[in-house]
Design a protein around this motif. Structure first.
Motif, PDB file in Angstrom:
ATOM      1  N   GLU A 180      -5.324  41.182  35.137  1.00 15.26           N
ATOM      2  CA  GLU A 180      -5.153  39.868  34.740  1.00 15.26           C
ATOM      3  C   GLU A 180      -5.961  39.582  33.392  1.00 15.26           C
ATOM      4  OE1 GLU A 180      -6.541  37.826  38.402  1.00 15.26           O
ATOM      5  OE2 GLU A 180      -4.372  38.155  39.517  1.00 15.26           O
ATOM      6  N   ARG A 181      -6.557  38.426  33.291  1.00 14.46           N
ATOM      7  CA  ARG A 181      -7.008  37.951  32.023  1.00 14.46           C
ATOM      8  C   ARG A 181      -8.607  38.306  32.216  1.00 14.46           C
ATOM      9  NH1 ARG A 181      -4.182  37.050  27.940  1.00 14.46           N
ATOM     10  NH2 ARG A 181      -5.464  35.410  26.958  1.00 14.46           N
ATOM     11  N   CYS A 182      -9.379  38.565  30.901  1.00 11.71           N
ATOM     12  CA  CYS A 182     -10.712  38.292  31.002  1.00 11.71           C
ATOM     13  C   CYS A 182     -11.669  39.430  31.796  1.00 11.71           C
ATOM     14  CB  CYS A 182     -11.201  36.983  31.257  1.00 11.71           C
ATOM     15  SG  CYS A 182     -10.501  35.676  30.183  1.00 11.71           S
ATOM     16  N   GLY A 183     -10.958  40.683  31.959  1.00 13.02           N
ATOM     17  CA  GLY A 183     -11.610  41.593  32.774  1.00 13.02           C
ATOM     18  C   GLY A 183     -11.326  41.421  34.239  1.00 13.02           C
ATOM     19  N   TRP A 184     -10.510  40.453  34.699  1.00  9.80           N
ATOM     20  CA  TRP A 184     -10.118  40.452  35.960  1.00  9.80           C
ATOM     21  C   TRP A 184      -8.833  41.320  36.465  1.00  9.80           C
ATOM     22  CZ3 TRP A 184     -11.905  36.186  39.738  1.00  9.80           C
ATOM     23  CH2 TRP A 184     -12.864  35.639  39.248  1.00  9.80           C
ATOM     24  N   LEU A 185      -9.113  41.681  37.838  1.00 12.16           N
ATOM     25  CA  LEU A 185      -7.709  42.468  38.303  1.00 12.16           C
ATOM     26  C   LEU A 185      -7.752  41.917  39.685  1.00 12.16           C
ATOM     27  CD1 LEU A 185      -8.451  45.059  40.120  1.00 12.16           C
ATOM     28  CD2 LEU A 185      -9.217  45.961  37.324  1.00 12.16           C
ATOM     29  N   LYS A 186      -6.476  42.383  40.436  1.00 11.95           N
ATOM     30  CA  LYS A 186      -6.121  42.112  41.825  1.00 11.95           C
ATOM     31  C   LYS A 186      -5.785  43.622  42.147  1.00 11.95           C
ATOM     32  CE  LYS A 186      -5.155  37.680  43.248  1.00 11.95           C
ATOM     33  NZ  LYS A 186      -4.051  36.580  43.332  1.00 11.95           N
ATOM     34  N   ASP A 187      -6.511  44.348  43.102  1.00  7.94           N
ATOM     35  CA  ASP A 187      -6.066  45.493  43.666  1.00  7.94           C
ATOM     36  C   ASP A 187      -4.972  45.441  44.380  1.00  7.94           C
ATOM     37  OD1 ASP A 187      -7.015  45.105  46.176  1.00  7.94           O
ATOM     38  OD2 ASP A 187      -9.004  45.857  45.854  1.00  7.94           O
ATOM     39  N   LYS A 188      -4.375  46.673  44.853  1.00  6.62           N
ATOM     40  CA  LYS A 188      -3.088  46.623  45.904  1.00  6.62           C
ATOM     41  C   LYS A 188      -3.376  45.914  47.034  1.00  6.62           C
ATOM     42  CE  LYS A 188      -4.004  51.480  47.198  1.00  6.62           C
ATOM     43  NZ  LYS A 188      -3.444  52.895  46.955  1.00  6.62           N
ATOM     44  N   ALA A 239     -12.960  35.970  21.547  1.00  4.23           N
ATOM     45  CA  ALA A 239     -12.057  37.371  21.787  1.00  4.23           C
ATOM     46  C   ALA A 239     -11.708  37.838  23.257  1.00  4.23           C
ATOM     47  CB  ALA A 239     -13.192  38.418  21.144  1.00  4.23           C
ATOM     48  N   MET A 240     -12.917  37.490  24.077  1.00 11.65           N
ATOM     49  CA  MET A 240     -12.948  37.893  25.443  1.00 11.65           C
ATOM     50  C   MET A 240     -11.457  36.966  26.117  1.00 11.65           C
ATOM     51  SD  MET A 240     -14.845  36.884  28.711  1.00 11.65           S
ATOM     52  CE  MET A 240     -14.475  35.375  28.522  1.00 11.65           C
ATOM     53  N   MET A 241     -11.333  35.896  25.658  1.00 14.50           N
ATOM     54  CA  MET A 241     -10.359  34.997  26.339  1.00 14.50           C
ATOM     55  C   MET A 241      -9.001  35.589  26.067  1.00 14.50           C
ATOM     56  SD  MET A 241     -11.894  32.841  27.912  1.00 14.50           S
ATOM     57  CE  MET A 241     -10.909  31.634  28.565  1.00 14.50           C
ATOM     58  N   GLN A 242      -8.822  36.285  24.952  1.00 19.14           N
ATOM     59  CA  GLN A 242      -7.290  36.970  24.561  1.00 19.14           C
ATOM     60  C   GLN A 242      -7.225  38.417  25.342  1.00 19.14           C
ATOM     61  OE1 GLN A 242      -5.614  34.933  22.951  1.00 19.14           O
ATOM     62  NE2 GLN A 242      -7.193  33.313  23.159  1.00 19.14           N
ATOM     63  N   MET A 243      -8.254  38.836  25.931  1.00 22.61           N
ATOM     64  CA  MET A 243      -8.062  40.164  26.467  1.00 22.61           C
ATOM     65  C   MET A 243      -7.788  40.172  28.113  1.00 22.61           C
ATOM     66  SD  MET A 243     -11.654  41.868  24.975  1.00 22.61           S
ATOM     67  CE  MET A 243     -11.856  41.940  23.168  1.00 22.61           C
ATOM     68  N   GLY A 244      -7.221  41.565  28.465  1.00 20.22           N
ATOM     69  CA  GLY A 244      -6.903  41.549  29.725  1.00 20.22           C
ATOM     70  C   GLY A 244      -8.145  42.498  30.099  1.00 20.22           C
ATOM     71  N   LYS A 245      -8.030  43.776  30.065  1.00 18.25           N
ATOM     72  CA  LYS A 245      -9.003  44.573  29.883  1.00 18.25           C
ATOM     73  C   LYS A 245     -10.099  44.383  28.980  1.00 18.25           C
ATOM     74  CE  LYS A 245      -8.978  48.648  28.578  1.00 18.25           C
ATOM     75  NZ  LYS A 245      -8.483  50.193  28.656  1.00 18.25           N
ATOM     76  N   ILE A 246     -11.505  44.220  29.138  1.00 21.70           N
ATOM     77  CA  ILE A 246     -12.235  44.088  28.054  1.00 21.70           C
ATOM     78  C   ILE A 246     -12.653  45.258  27.323  1.00 21.70           C
ATOM     79  CG2 ILE A 246     -14.900  43.088  27.754  1.00 21.70           C
ATOM     80  CD1 ILE A 246     -13.014  41.139  28.989  1.00 21.70           C
TER      81      ILE A 246
END
Length: 153
Positions: free
Chosen positions: A100-108, A138-145
């Motif tokens: 996801e965006r801004c350093g967030w993710l969902k695991d399986k 800049a962070m708002m445009q990133m997936g992984k930071i």
């Protein structure tokens, strides 16, 4: 003993998830696994609950059935010191899940994580509000930071 312990409710993947998480974080271990016996309510031998540690933080996992599922309203925030640590955790935890965006993710398993370099907090707290604002943009445009991208901002 830790006074407050995160409690993770899984449908039936508690053991699999616990082993997945323990395999990713270096200072981690399975503490205890409780399995169903003859009287159930789950199938005999399957995991009812488990306790494990990730980087010294204790977690409790339960196979509670499909009644509840994870929501991003609760996430696990991981402080990372280096870009290689961010990269490794980002790839491993998102495998089979969703980046996801801004350093967030969902695991399986649907659990939300924030994989955040400590440098981000330092830069967002800069005394110069214009610098901090550029870092935020800049962070708002990133997936992984990406630390270097934050520094360029």
């Amino acid at each position: 003993m830790q006074k407050i312990t995160p409690f993770l409710w899984f449908d039936n993947q508690a053991e699999e998830a616990m082993n997945f998480y323990v395999s990713i974080f270096k200072n981690s271990k399975v503490v205890k696994v409780t399995r169903y016996g003859e009287d159930g309510p789950g199938p005999k031998g399957t995991v009812m609950s488990a306790t494990f540690q990730l980087e010294g933080q204790t977690f409790y996992a339960l196979n509670g059935g499909p009644l509840f599922s994870f929501t991003p309203a609760i996430s696990l925030f991981v402080n990372c010191e280096t870009q290689p640590e961010v990269d490794e955790l980002w790839e491993k935890l998102s495998a089979g899940g969703k980046k996801e965006r801004c350093g967030w993710l969902k695991d399986k398993y649907g659990l939300s994580w924030q994989i955040i370099p400590t440098a981000l907090g330092e830069m967002l707290g800069d005394k110069d509000p214009q610098k901090a604002g550029r870092v935020m943009q800049a962070m708002m445009q990133m997936g992984k930071i990406e630390i270097e991208g934050l520094k360029r901002a």
